[in-house]
Enzyme design. Structure first.
Site, mmCIF file in Angstrom:
data_model
loop_
_atom_site.group_PDB
_atom_site.id
_atom_site.type_symbol
_atom_site.label_atom_id
_atom_site.label_comp_id
_atom_site.label_asym_id
_atom_site.label_seq_id
_atom_site.Cartn_x
_atom_site.Cartn_y
_atom_site.Cartn_z
ATOM 1 N N GLU A 271 0.826 -1.205 0.000
ATOM 2 C CA GLU A 271 0.000 0.000 0.000
ATOM 3 C C GLU A 271 0.864 1.259 0.000
ATOM 4 O OE1 GLU A 271 -3.116 0.915 -0.056
ATOM 5 O OE2 GLU A 271 -4.236 -0.959 0.099
ATOM 6 N N ASP A 275 1.297 4.104 -3.056
ATOM 7 C CA ASP A 275 0.939 5.509 -2.890
ATOM 8 C C ASP A 275 2.083 6.445 -3.289
ATOM 9 O OD1 ASP A 275 -1.529 4.771 -1.986
ATOM 10 O OD2 ASP A 275 -1.095 5.066 0.134
ATOM 11 N N SER A 475 -7.015 2.348 -3.803
ATOM 12 C CA SER A 475 -5.714 2.797 -3.301
ATOM 13 C C SER A 475 -4.816 3.248 -4.451
ATOM 14 C CB SER A 475 -5.023 1.666 -2.539
ATOM 15 O OG SER A 475 -5.774 1.265 -1.424
ATOM 16 N N ASP A 516 -16.179 12.238 -18.309
ATOM 17 C CA ASP A 516 -17.350 11.544 -17.780
ATOM 18 C C ASP A 516 -17.265 10.050 -18.105
ATOM 19 O OD1 ASP A 516 -19.756 11.096 -16.580
ATOM 20 O OD2 ASP A 516 -20.968 12.132 -18.089
ATOM 21 N N VAL A 517 -17.387 9.225 -17.101
ATOM 22 C CA VAL A 517 -17.367 7.769 -17.270
ATOM 23 C C VAL A 517 -18.811 7.295 -17.249
ATOM 24 C CG1 VAL A 517 -16.571 5.578 -16.319
ATOM 25 C CG2 VAL A 517 -15.115 7.622 -16.156
ATOM 26 N N GLY A 536 -22.993 12.399 -16.297
ATOM 27 C CA GLY A 536 -22.946 13.258 -15.123
ATOM 28 C C GLY A 536 -22.454 12.498 -13.901
ATOM 29 N N ASP A 538 -22.332 9.970 -10.821
ATOM 30 C CA ASP A 538 -22.916 8.671 -10.460
ATOM 31 C C ASP A 538 -22.202 8.131 -9.235
ATOM 32 O OD1 ASP A 538 -20.681 6.748 -11.341
ATOM 33 O OD2 ASP A 538 -21.050 7.831 -13.213
#
Length: 559
Positions: A271, A275, A475, A516-517, A536, A538
């Site tokens: 992790e 990062d 992550s 936008d996905v 838009g 979601d």
């Protein structure tokens, strides 16, 4: 997730005991029922522990008002952030409350007492477990083990009690009943066209229209957080830069990261390295910091790592504090009692009003179905942080827009927090126009609650040194988004303007500056779906993923 027995909130007040909890949690369930945490024995009486007393603050309404003034682009005070001194002056606790806590500790022979923050809204006291048990009304600390992450923690499995006057003075005491939930990045198989879809720094810069942008402002800083033994490795980071940056003639990082906290170097954590490698790989030539907290200081004093981070940030000067933090910790929203979670919200607001942006991974559980109900996850569900959901590559990757929602991307609606005004219109449109929404009656979600995530970024097929490729989870998404906003901060700093600070009002006023996905969905319960992506906002990908080229133009025009 943490187990039921360890999600104890404080119990209701008796004649001589206090608890800010709203609902007591039943004891007696086997410790391993819902978690890998196991209590094996009493904590050693001589073990040192650092208790944090969260002393009640004043003028919370003033803080919130100022946060919205400086964070809303249409406000005439946009960007006029407050100094750390001014923030703490607003919230200064009543002197009698501070004295009540100090007197209670002194009465039990505790001498190592200090202010953990500039205004004493957090009081730190170090003592033995034996003395802590007496301070908290005769509780018993247990030594808990989490085998998957080789983590040990000392917590109580019962209510704690304080004299009535002390109870009135504090929001909570920690570490007591709450345990940070260890989160481990998922190791997935790379996509079928593996080499073509890996989320390397080069691919991410193309996907999000970064071009050749790198940091140029000397005052810009970005940071990642790590908890519970997730350590930084210099050799791993340098190897990552050599493989994915130097070979592609990319600028990654700006020298080695500054290390802050009680747990920084050690065996590389998946992790932690994900990062720091991601944020430095995407945001080139920006000073970076690694803030690590294990829950135990170098001299073996037990503490609460998440609160250690917040108090450290709260005590760091305006000149020194990073203006972007990416955090990948998360758990069920109700794993903190509501009064304790309310206090965390104040700590988040303290950061935002200073011009600090807090980005959190939304979670890796999709809609987080538990017992056929959708359960919100925090701290991503807090209105005062920016929650980052996840996407996956599609055909044409890494061309901008080649993304779809990924099933693991957590999202939904808070059960704790009302929906903020800055998102009501966007969420209402989703609920009224999107197809194939889950049934509210069946899944039990609260459409009047704060909706999340706010935005998204790639969350699969990442390469992490020394662990290899195929790493997945939000992550991955949080440091990716944080890097892009760090570059946007740089645009403003170069022009002598403020950093962006609390991002959400800006995001919802400038949704057209995100890709936008509109395809895919997060996972739901069993064979039924979760929240579908849509035009838009979601509840799987928020407003989508950052378009750096558009966003950089927008932030340059803001005051």
């Amino acid at each position: 997730q943490t187990l039921d027995a360890l999600m104890l909130t404080l119990f209701a007040l008796s004649a001589h005991a206090y608890s800010p909890a709203l609902t007591p949690v039943e004891h007696g369930k086997p410790l391993a029922a819902n978690s890998k945490w196991v209590a094996r024995e009493r904590s050693p009486s001589s073990q040192s522990i650092e208790l944090l007393f969260a002393v009640k603050q004043t003028n919370l309404d003033v803080l919130h008002s100022k946060l919205m003034e400086v964070s809303t682009p249409s406000s005439p005070k946009y960007g006029k952030h407050l100094s750390n001194a001014a923030v703490h002056e607003i919230l200064t606790p009543h002197p009698d409350d501070v004295l009540a806590v100090r007197d209670h500790l002194a009465a039990h022979g505790v001498t190592n007492i200090s202010a953990a923050t500039p205004n004493s809204d957090m009081i730190r006291a170090t003592m033995t477990i034996e003395k802590a048990e007496a301070v908290l009304g005769g509780v018993k600390y247990m030594k808990l083990y989490h085998t998957p992450t080789d983590t040990v923690a000392h917590r109580i499995l019962e209510p704690y009690h304080l004299p009535k006057r002390v109870a009135k003075a504090v929001d909570f005491v920690s570490p007591t009943v709450h345990l940070l939930a260890p989160r481990v990045a998922k190791t997935a198989q790379p996509s079928a066209n593996s080499g073509l879809s890996l989320n390397t720094p080069k691919a991410l810069r193309e996907l999000y229209s970064v071009g050749s942008a790198v940091g140029k402002a000397s005052a810009n800083k970005q940071a990642v957080t790590a908890f519970l033994g997730q350590y930084y490795s210099q050799s791993a980071l340098e190897s990552f830069w050599s493989t994915y940056c130097d070979s592609q003639n990319l600028v990654c990082g700006q020298g080695l990261p500054k290390l802050v906290g009680d747990a920084t170097t050690g065996r590389a954590g998946i992790e932690s390295m994900l990062d720091i490698e991601t944020i430095t790989g995407l945001a080139g030539n920006i000073e970076s910091e690694f803030w690590g907290f294990s829950g135990r200081s170098p001299d073996n004093i037990e503490n609460e790592p998440f609160l250690k981070w917040l108090t450290e940030m709260s005590s760091t000067s305006d000149a020194d504090v990073p203006k972007i933090f990416s955090t990948s910790y998360g758990e069920d929203e109700n794993s903190w009692s509501k009064p304790a979670a309310e206090r965390l919200n104040v700590e988040f607001q303290k950061a935002g009003v200073r011009g600090i942006s807090l980005l959190f991974a939304s979670g890796d559980e999709g809609a987080n179905c538990e017992g056929s109900k959708f359960v919100p996850e925090g701290p991503a569900s807090s209105p005062y942080v920016t929650a980052v959901g996840g996407t996956a590559p599609t055909s044409g990757f890494p061309s901008p827009g080649s993304e779809t929602s990924i099933g693991l991307s957590s999202g939904g609606f808070s059960d704790y927090w009302a929906m903020p005004s800055w998102q009501t219109a966007a969420v209402a449109k989703y609920l009224s126009t999107a197809s194939n929404l889950p049934s509210a009656a069946t899944r039990g979600y609260n459409v009047s609650g704060r909706a999340y995530p706010d935005i998204a970024a790639q969350a699969t097929d990442f390469c992490v040194t020394p662990f290899g490729c195929g790493i997945a989870g939000t992550s991955c998404a949080s440091p990716t988004a944080a890097a892009l906003f760090s570059l946007l901060n740089d645009v403003r700093l170069q022009a002598g303007k403020s950093t962006l600070g609390f991002l959400n009002p800006f995001i919802y006023e400038n949704s057209a500056s995100f890709y936008d996905v509109t395809t895919g969905s997060n996972s739901g319960c069993s064979f039924s779906g979760g929240w579908p992506a849509a035009v838009g906002w979601d509840a799987s990908t928020g407003f989508g993923t950052p378009n750096y080229e558009k966003l950089s133009s927008v932030v340059a025009t803001l005051p």
